[in-house]
Design a protein around this motif. Sequence first.
Motif, PDB file in Angstrom:
ATOM      1  N   PHE A  61      -5.791  -1.512  -6.763  1.00  0.00           N
ATOM      2  CA  PHE A  61      -6.783  -1.844  -5.740  1.00  0.00           C
ATOM      3  C   PHE A  61      -8.206  -1.694  -6.251  1.00  0.00           C
ATOM      4  O   PHE A  61      -9.139  -1.617  -5.468  1.00  0.00           O
ATOM      5  N   ALA A 112      -4.515   5.973  -4.201  1.00  0.00           N
ATOM      6  CA  ALA A 112      -4.414   4.562  -4.554  1.00  0.00           C
ATOM      7  C   ALA A 112      -4.417   4.393  -6.053  1.00  0.00           C
ATOM      8  O   ALA A 112      -5.068   5.144  -6.772  1.00  0.00           O
ATOM      9  N   CYS A 161       0.746   3.879  -3.148  1.00  0.00           N
ATOM     10  CA  CYS A 161       0.004   5.120  -2.899  1.00  0.00           C
ATOM     11  C   CYS A 161       0.705   6.342  -3.501  1.00  0.00           C
ATOM     12  O   CYS A 161       0.069   7.307  -3.917  1.00  0.00           O
ATOM     13  N   GLY A 212      -8.024   1.628  -1.867  1.00  0.00           N
ATOM     14  CA  GLY A 212      -6.931   1.120  -1.032  1.00  0.00           C
ATOM     15  C   GLY A 212      -7.323  -0.104  -0.239  1.00  0.00           C
ATOM     16  O   GLY A 212      -8.258  -0.834  -0.586  1.00  0.00           O
ATOM     17  N   ARG A 213      -6.645  -0.336   0.925  1.00  0.00           N
ATOM     18  CA  ARG A 213      -6.911  -1.507   1.762  1.00  0.00           C
ATOM     19  C   ARG A 213      -8.249  -1.329   2.471  1.00  0.00           C
ATOM     20  O   ARG A 213      -8.649  -0.214   2.770  1.00  0.00           O
ATOM     21  N   GLU A 259       0.830  -1.205   0.000  1.00  0.00           N
ATOM     22  CA  GLU A 259       0.000   0.000   0.000  1.00  0.00           C
ATOM     23  C   GLU A 259       0.868   1.260   0.000  1.00  0.00           C
ATOM     24  O   GLU A 259       0.599   2.221  -0.720  1.00  0.00           O
TER      25      GLU A 259
END
Length: 936
Positions: free
Chosen positions: A282, A278, A272, A288-289, A268
């Motif tokens: 993704f 992001a 990023c 993102g996460r 990540e």
Amino acid sequence: MAPMMTSNSPTPPFGSQKPAFSFNMQNSRGGNLFPAARPTAGPRVQVQQMEGSWDIMSDDVSDGIRNDNEDGDDSRALIFEDDEQEETMPHSPGALDGGIFDQEWPEVDAFAIALNSSNLLQSVDPNSAQAATSGYDLIERFQNVSGAQLDEVKAAHMPELSQESAADVAHWELEHQTWELFGTLSSHRLDGRIQAQDLPAELASNKHTSNQRLRQHLRETDAKFQEWCLILQWLCTYAPDPSDLFDNIEEIGGKGGWMYTKESLKAEKRLCGKRGKATLVFGSLGGGRPDNKITELDPDAPSRQRKQLENEDKESERFLFRAIWVFLRKGDLKGAKDLCAEMGEFWRAASLDGGEEAWDPMVDGQRFDNQWDEESMDMSENSQAEGVTGNRRRELWKRMCYAIAHRSGAEEWERAVYGTLCGDFESVRCSYLCIVGGSSIRPHEFATMSFPAFDSTAFHSRVGSLAEDDAVLSRIIDSLATLDYIRAESRVPLRVIQGSLMSLRFHELVDELYRQLLTFRDNPDYDPLGEEDSIGVDVTDCRTLRIVVHILLVLQLLNAGFTEDTPYHTQAEFLIAAYIEFLAEAGKLKSIPLYAGRLSPQKAIDVMGVILNKIREEPLRLELLELMRTHNIDYVGCLKKGMEIALGLTKSHYENERRHVATLSVTAGEILEEDNLLIQGLEWLVLGGDELKAESVKCATVIYKRLLLSGRLAAAKRVSQTIRSTDLIPEVGDNDFAAGGMLEDDGIKGVFDSEVDQWALAVMIEMEVFIQALDELEAWNELLGQRTERHHPDRARKAALSEAYSSTNHKLGKVLRSWLDETLSTAPPFPPQSHIIKPSSIVAIRNMYIPELTFALHDVYIEAGKHVSKNLLGNTLELATVVADPNRSVLRCFTETARVEEYLKALGLASRSVLGAAGACSEKNNNKGLGIWKVR
């Protein structure tokens, strides 16, 4: 282990009974090792084993069948010497093949040999140290037998076990463990040396003293605490080894440290960029996460952020916690710490160190030899370190474990680990996905409580004190048995037995099996395992019955329960009797007196009476008779009981039978099963010698009565061959068949001392004479029926017929003239319920056979006139005078049976023949004089 509830094969036909196992906390030798409790309910199981069930751990397993009578002269030690070389015992005569006969049951012989050679069977004080030593040795032998069986099964079926052989391995492993548990608990519970003592001042006043010293003091002064320590040690010893439960435990080393979560965070950050946006990696929408994943990697991150690890790391954590719990269950704290280190979670390994109890050599002195502190789960290899070790603030550490075990969102195996470390029983149960009963602290309660600790006394005790509550282990075992995950294994019979031994409820198991026996007696189709509240034991499971019975016997011999005048004695006797019945059906007949000798005298008689009637081979009978004497069984009472049982079982077969004589042949008739049973009972009585001569004779008269009144002459002849007056009184002559002068002989009076006995002997002798007469008649008819090629018989045949005629005429004539007359007129008064023929039966027998014998002798004269001499035809007329003689009872027999007219017709035909023969001698071919002999 299953909870113990209370209330093979059905009970023996004529009953049996048995003992109990209670523990006196004062270590009184007179108390039962396993105390009586309020009965509940429960029932059966076949040998089964759960996957991953506990393994056996033993260094050396031998057959254990050594003789501790080597220094003594007790004859019991020699009884089974030859049996060790035999493959199997003979099958029970008359029993069907198949079923239990498909197995040799070598362990049954081995257990009998071990029991028979034990010093416990000698007349030693059961409360003595010598008896205790012999008892522990006997238990060890039983354990060694199971170990030898385990080795044999493994050797025969390795490397690949079939389903059946795997079940056998599982059984013998569990049985080996069970005997070790029983030996450990028996040794402890019979040890009266543990005495309660106050805490020494040096321990009470020194706040720096290690808790291990306090626990050591309790082990030496508190019997219950020591017992729980022994049970815990046994449980840890036989808990499954982690390497057996986890095939890949060696492959996971170095894969810890939340590897996937760490890589996810790194990815990540790389993707990023400086603007924190992001990339499409993704997803097309960015994002993102997931928000529920942790963003920091310190050990407290999941609980602090209330977020989760990556799925792969979650699974790894779950596996790790489960593996740690298995190590802790095994009592291997060091193994759990090593596993954490291999997983890269050194911090977790360090946190587990908080469970090690503190020890300061300067304060506490040297460590105890071979010490294992169950509370700290610190094995002896760790306890020998020099210098200060362990954690002096374990109570704070345990509070932390308790808090983690009950925190919101804790995974089930994590709860189990920390619940084990702090002693929270309910948290451990949660790992089985089933929480039942018991008070506990819920997660929401932590907001209002100040870092609580688990209170084991409040949780487990119902009386406010663990020391005074005898039902703690019972509740724990019952609670575990309700869990879905282990319910099936808790119903394995050996698990049930283990649980009953640990929780002082063995007597309830005995009572449950006894209840099943009674139910089987009323309902042969009863299935204990089919009951809704079944605990998993079945009295018809031969292995379960064998184990329970041998535990009972050890306790009896040690005066530790189930003896006469103690609770559950009747129940235990029923179980021993059921085991004896199994031995009979399995063909282990020579072992039966050994176990029957452990019954109360009357119960032994009842049980052996049933067994004896199944044995037909005389050599085996003589051997069993000697074994009964060796084991102090009242063999006279047993032989009488066997005859009584045979008479009772067969009574209805003769009472309802029509009384008639189909033939006077003593060889043509079929000997039926009920006839054989009576004859076998009489054969046993005869083996009793002088003590049972009078009883044998009286019973013989009853058997003669039944057989003669039902026309079963072939069986009656067998009786005459079984018991002979010449064997009882060698000097009795052929003419002394009445109750005359021979009964005045002093030698006869010594054996037949009562008037009833002497009268019975006279009746039996007359029955023998009757059978001998029928033998002669049959020989005459057989010779007469032989064909000759010549038209006229030669001299040799005529001479043979003449000799046969003379013997037949003598025997039949004597019976006809006076058979049973004098005995009928001299019958004495009989005691009530005595086994002896009654005068009314003698009258019935005479009425049946005197007319038949008259017709038979009449026919003999007719045939003798044809083939021997015509002059013999005249004897038919002399016979008529005997029938008509008012001083004899022959005519009364004809009158009472309405056969006078039948005889007159036969006599008329014979008279014509006589007259014809006489006329032929004086005036051949002149028949005018025959008219006056025409009888209508």
